[in-house]
Design an enzyme around this catalytic site. Structure first.
Site, PDB file in Angstrom:
ATOM      1  N   CYS A   1     -24.613  61.848 -21.918  1.00 51.87           N
ATOM      2  CA  CYS A   1     -24.904  61.670 -20.555  1.00 51.87           C
ATOM      3  C   CYS A   1     -23.786  60.560 -20.078  1.00 51.87           C
ATOM      4  CB  CYS A   1     -26.273  60.930 -20.380  1.00 51.87           C
ATOM      5  SG  CYS A   1     -27.569  62.113 -20.857  1.00 51.87           S
TER       6      CYS A   1
ATOM      7  N   ARG B   1     -19.156  64.096 -21.611  1.00 58.26           N
ATOM      8  CA  ARG B   1     -20.427  63.000 -22.235  1.00 58.26           C
ATOM      9  C   ARG B   1     -21.779  64.182 -22.211  1.00 58.26           C
ATOM     10  NH1 ARG B   1     -19.064  57.845 -23.219  1.00 58.26           N
ATOM     11  NH2 ARG B   1     -21.297  57.541 -23.209  1.00 58.26           N
TER      12      ARG B   1
ATOM     13  N   TRP C   1     -26.825  65.534 -20.909  1.00 60.47           N
ATOM     14  CA  TRP C   1     -26.925  66.255 -22.015  1.00 60.47           C
ATOM     15  C   TRP C   1     -28.674  66.132 -22.439  1.00 60.47           C
ATOM     16  CZ3 TRP C   1     -28.621  65.400 -26.935  1.00 60.47           C
ATOM     17  CH2 TRP C   1     -28.166  66.312 -27.955  1.00 60.47           C
TER      18      TRP C   1
ATOM     19  N   ASN D   1     -29.274  56.930 -19.334  1.00 59.20           N
ATOM     20  CA  ASN D   1     -28.463  57.395 -20.544  1.00 59.20           C
ATOM     21  C   ASN D   1     -29.494  56.573 -21.643  1.00 59.20           C
ATOM     22  OD1 ASN D   1     -26.712  58.465 -19.182  1.00 59.20           O
ATOM     23  ND2 ASN D   1     -25.140  57.128 -19.652  1.00 59.20           N
ATOM     24  N   GLY D   2     -29.872  57.434 -22.541  1.00 58.33           N
ATOM     25  CA  GLY D   2     -30.556  57.032 -23.664  1.00 58.33           C
ATOM     26  C   GLY D   2     -31.871  57.377 -23.829  1.00 58.33           C
TER      27      GLY D   2
ATOM     28  N   GLU E   1     -13.468  69.041 -42.776  1.00 56.97           N
ATOM     29  CA  GLU E   1     -13.131  68.742 -41.333  1.00 56.97           C
ATOM     30  C   GLU E   1     -12.647  70.215 -40.762  1.00 56.97           C
ATOM     31  OE1 GLU E   1     -13.398  66.688 -39.183  1.00 56.97           O
ATOM     32  OE2 GLU E   1     -11.628  67.330 -37.651  1.00 56.97           O
TER      33      GLU E   1
ATOM     34  N   LYS F   1     -14.381  71.562 -37.558  1.00 56.20           N
ATOM     35  CA  LYS F   1     -13.625  71.891 -36.255  1.00 56.20           C
ATOM     36  C   LYS F   1     -13.757  73.246 -35.821  1.00 56.20           C
ATOM     37  CE  LYS F   1     -12.647  68.738 -35.063  1.00 56.20           C
ATOM     38  NZ  LYS F   1     -12.492  67.393 -35.313  1.00 56.20           N
TER      39      LYS F   1
ATOM     40  N   GLU G   1     -17.217  74.050 -34.731  1.00 54.77           N
ATOM     41  CA  GLU G   1     -17.633  73.384 -33.385  1.00 54.77           C
ATOM     42  C   GLU G   1     -17.180  73.945 -31.963  1.00 54.77           C
ATOM     43  OE1 GLU G   1     -17.122  68.393 -32.492  1.00 54.77           O
ATOM     44  OE2 GLU G   1     -15.734  69.573 -33.700  1.00 54.77           O
TER      45      GLU G   1
ATOM     46  N   HIS H   1     -20.327  78.963 -58.660  1.00 57.57           N
ATOM     47  CA  HIS H   1     -21.521  78.764 -59.041  1.00 57.57           C
ATOM     48  C   HIS H   1     -22.610  79.090 -57.820  1.00 57.57           C
ATOM     49  CE1 HIS H   1     -20.249  76.300 -62.541  1.00 57.57           C
ATOM     50  NE2 HIS H   1     -19.274  75.731 -61.726  1.00 57.57           N
TER      51      HIS H   1
ATOM     52  N   LYS I   1     -19.467  64.333 -26.215  1.00 56.86           N
ATOM     53  CA  LYS I   1     -18.492  63.619 -26.920  1.00 56.86           C
ATOM     54  C   LYS I   1     -19.263  62.534 -27.553  1.00 56.86           C
ATOM     55  CE  LYS I   1     -14.281  62.354 -27.755  1.00 56.86           C
ATOM     56  NZ  LYS I   1     -13.728  63.019 -29.235  1.00 56.86           N
TER      57      LYS I   1
HETATM   58  C1  AGP Z   1     -15.853  65.541 -34.085  1.00 61.39           C
HETATM   59  O1  AGP Z   1     -14.986  66.729 -33.695  1.00 61.39           O
HETATM   60  C2  AGP Z   1     -16.976  65.687 -33.622  1.00 61.39           C
HETATM   61  N1  AGP Z   1     -17.313  65.911 -32.036  1.00 61.39           N
HETATM   62  C3  AGP Z   1     -18.113  64.540 -33.978  1.00 61.39           C
HETATM   63  O2  AGP Z   1     -18.466  64.899 -35.308  1.00 61.39           O
HETATM   64  C4  AGP Z   1     -17.563  63.340 -34.099  1.00 61.39           C
HETATM   65  O3  AGP Z   1     -16.550  62.918 -35.032  1.00 61.39           O
HETATM   66  C5  AGP Z   1     -18.870  62.224 -34.493  1.00 61.39           C
HETATM   67  O4  AGP Z   1     -19.830  62.507 -33.270  1.00 61.39           O
HETATM   68  C6  AGP Z   1     -18.519  60.900 -34.668  1.00 61.39           C
HETATM   69  O5  AGP Z   1     -18.285  60.381 -33.367  1.00 61.39           O
HETATM   70  P1  AGP Z   1     -17.839  58.999 -33.179  1.00 61.39           P
HETATM   71  O6  AGP Z   1     -16.239  58.953 -34.088  1.00 61.39           O
HETATM   72  O7  AGP Z   1     -17.418  58.468 -31.878  1.00 61.39           O
HETATM   73  O8  AGP Z   1     -18.489  57.935 -33.950  1.00 61.39           O
END
Ligand code: AGP
Length: 610
Positions: free
Chosen positions: A2, A27, A73, A99-100, A480, A484, A487, A503, A605
């Protein structure tokens, strides 16, 4: 998660708020809204969808020189017009953006309902608007303070009230809020991105602080309304770094910024003479450094996966037991905090709530935590005993790329320093420094393969499901890569240790399930290549991310096997060069599928709610 923006001054608020919300959209982007205050009272416009939908639907007469805006969000209730912020008291007195999460919202809703209040939304925020409207205090600051005393949870809020038309009152507890100072105009925001075009002179509120903001200045208070002395400072940032420029998305821009960002995180920190790293911000003298017996790394999502790469670096270079754990799980298992363990919190935003709460838990139990954080002055950075700033510059795309690369480099610097007060020789220290210095250019070489990677990605995009596999140094790379890919492409991408395939998951391998295999030239190459044969024997398509000279045997000429070659560096630094092509694969797969690269569905984000 948010975004909040607010304006008070001589200009019309709405266009400034819309522009600010557009810059905050990463956000949260399921709904958006504005409230402005003028002589005629409060006007509110809000709706589900993107900020551009809100902007297109704004009434012609939406005048007011004080206003607040929000991009959401969803947490409480689905994304619809009613649940969008701002929320009011139903009588047009108060407007609130938040927010929160208010933890005791359910109890407060019941209490308000018993008093005959008609709540129209599913949100927790609406209770706050009613509490403020019902407060008997004679100032807006007093009303806000009284309402906040009744709630439990986290918040960053901005409040308008018709009886106090010259001001916005904001408050913070766990969700960031800044006040921006202009020329006879003032701004509030949850993130500098929202106001950077107007001012870079800002004051960061602390948890538990309230600020009263008028066109000519601001005053800060504790929640009991005793004054706090807070002044604004100029943030050193280039406003253009918040624009995508020539790129079609922030993610592409940020991937291509990696060579420059990598140079920045290394600058001034490499000591060739002694083969070590200078990390003054860690606040660890050599004696304290030597006393460390274990390293525990905490982060979420990609920050957790790069933390696993970091743990590998620490074990290899410093020979200290090290591991990484998801910060979101750590706090809930009543962790044992040891005095001779160095805890490392890793976060781009510095506001991920799970990581922040893990840091607080460690500190409460007397542990020492350092941060690897990108956003200067963020909550996690402030909470830690010391740290390494990542200097990646603002990262806007939800999918983290350049910050992640700089996290890896931050870990390399940390591991080098820990190693050099132990058994890592000066020659090995210098070898790694030379390797680190080569990395920015080598990242450029990987990025230059974009066209070839786009072609490979095109084929992967057609698969409903795929594997990413790697071993030891390559396993967090695979994790990773899968992260990506899923996501932004929304394809099912699962990471596995190559050694674990037989396995269980080998049962899924067939001609429609491709595998992206991480096969560096290292002590495990032969075993990795053996596993590739097992996949090929089951007709599984293969993308092999590898080094020049790695012999794939007769797989080389098989159709269905594609090779991506990255430059060689020192083997300890391999993971990051193996990671960069996976970013481009994910990006081009998502592009081909027509997805919104920077704002993938269901995500935001910064994850500021548990
Ligand atoms: C990364 O591509 C993601 N969007 C997500 O996993 C992110 O790395 C995670 O939420 C942690 O965020 P931060 O680094 O701001 O703590």
């Amino acid at each position: 998660m948010c975004g909040i923006v607010g304006y008070v001054g001589a200009q019309q608020a709405a266009p400034i708020l819309v522009e600010g919300l557009t810059r905050l959209e990463h956000r949260g982007y399921d709904s958006a809204g504005l409230a402005v205050l003028a002589g005629t009272g409060l006007k509110v416009a809000k709706r589900a969808g993107r900020v551009r939908d809100l902007a297109d639907s704004l009434p012609k007469r939406f005048a007011g020189k004080v206003g607040i805006g929000h991009t959401r969000w969803a947490t409480h209730g689905p994304a619809n017009d009613v649940n969008a912020h701002p929320h009011g008291d139903g009588k047009g007195l108060v407007s609130v953006v938040h927010n929160g999460i208010i933890d005791n919202a359910a109890a407060l809703r019941h209490r308000l309902a018993d008093d005959g209040v008609d709540l129209v939304s599913d949100t927790d925020t609406e209770v706050l608007a009613h509490l403020i409207a019902r407060s008997g205090a004679d100032t807006l600051e007093g009303k806000v303070s009284e309402a906040l005393a009744a709630i439990e949870g986290t918040y960053g809020i901005a409040v308008l009230h018709v009886d106090f038309p010259d001001r916005i009152v904001v408050a913070r507890n766990g969700s960031p809020l800044i006040v921006g100072v202009g020329e006879r105009e003032m701004f509030v925001a949850s993130d500098l991105a929202a106001i950077v075009r107007h001012t870079t002179t800002v004051a960061h509120l602390d948890d538990g602080e309230i600020a009263s903001v008028t066109a000519t200045g601001f005053t800060t208070y504790r929640q009991d309304l005793t004054a706090t002395a807070k002044s604004a400072t100029v943030v050193d940032v280039d406003p253009s770094s918040y624009d995508a420029g020539e790129h079609d998305s922030f993610m592409r821009k940020e991937m291509f910024e990696q060579p420059a960002a990598a140079e920045r995180v290394l600058r001034g920190r490499l000591d060739e003479r002694f083969g070590t790293a200078h990390l003054g911000g860690l606040n660890l003298d050599p004696r304290e450094n030597r006393a460390i017996r274990r390293v525990k790394i905490l982060g979420c999502g990609s920050a957790y996966y790069v933390g696993q790469m970091g743990a590998g670096l620490v074990e290899e270079l410093a020979r200290i037991p090290a591991d990484a754990e998801a910060a979101s799980e750590f706090r809930y298992r009543n962790p044992i905090i040891e005095p001779d363990t160095l805890y490392v919190a890793v976060s781009q935003s510095g506001e991920t709530i799970d990581t922040l709460l893990a840091v607080q838990e460690i500190r409460r139990k007397g542990g020492r935590v350092v941060g690897l954080v990108n956003v200067v002055g963020s909550a996690i950075a402030r909470e830690c005993d010391g740290g390494i700033y990542l200097h990646a510059g603002p990262e806007v795309a939800v999918a983290s790329t350049k910050a992640l690369t700089n996290m890896f480099l931050g870990f390399a610097l940390l591991a080098l320093q820990l190693g050099r007060v132990r058994d890592l020789s000066i020659a090995d220290g210098r070898r790694l420094i030379a390797g680190l210095s080569r990395l920015p250019h080598q990242i450029e070489e990987v990025l230059a393969q974009e066209d070839a990677l786009a072609e490979v990605a095109g084929r992967l995009a057609d698969a409903e499901s795929l594997f990413f596999v790697g071993r030891v140094r390559g396993y967090p790379v695979a994790r990773e890569g899968a992260q990506k890919f899923k996501e932004i492409s929304y394809r099912h991408a699962e990471a596995y240790q190559t050694s674990e395939l037989k396995h269980g998951p080998l049962a899924l391998i067939c001609e429609t399930v491709p595998t992206v295999a991480i096969v560096p030239a290292d002590e495990l190459t032969d075993r990795n290549v053996g596993a590739l044969h097992e996949i090929a024997a089951r007709r599984g398509p293969l993308v092999v991310v590898t080094h020049d000279g790695v012999d794939l045997g007769d797989l080389e000429d098989r159709s269905g096997v594609q090779r991506i070659v990255v430059p060689r560096n020192e083997r300890e630094l391999d993971p990051i060069l193996l990671t960069v092509p996976l970013q481009l694969l994910a990006y081009h797969a998502a592009l081909r599928l027509g997805h919104d690269i920077d704002k993938p569905r269901n995500l935001a984000k910064s994850v500021t709610v548990e």
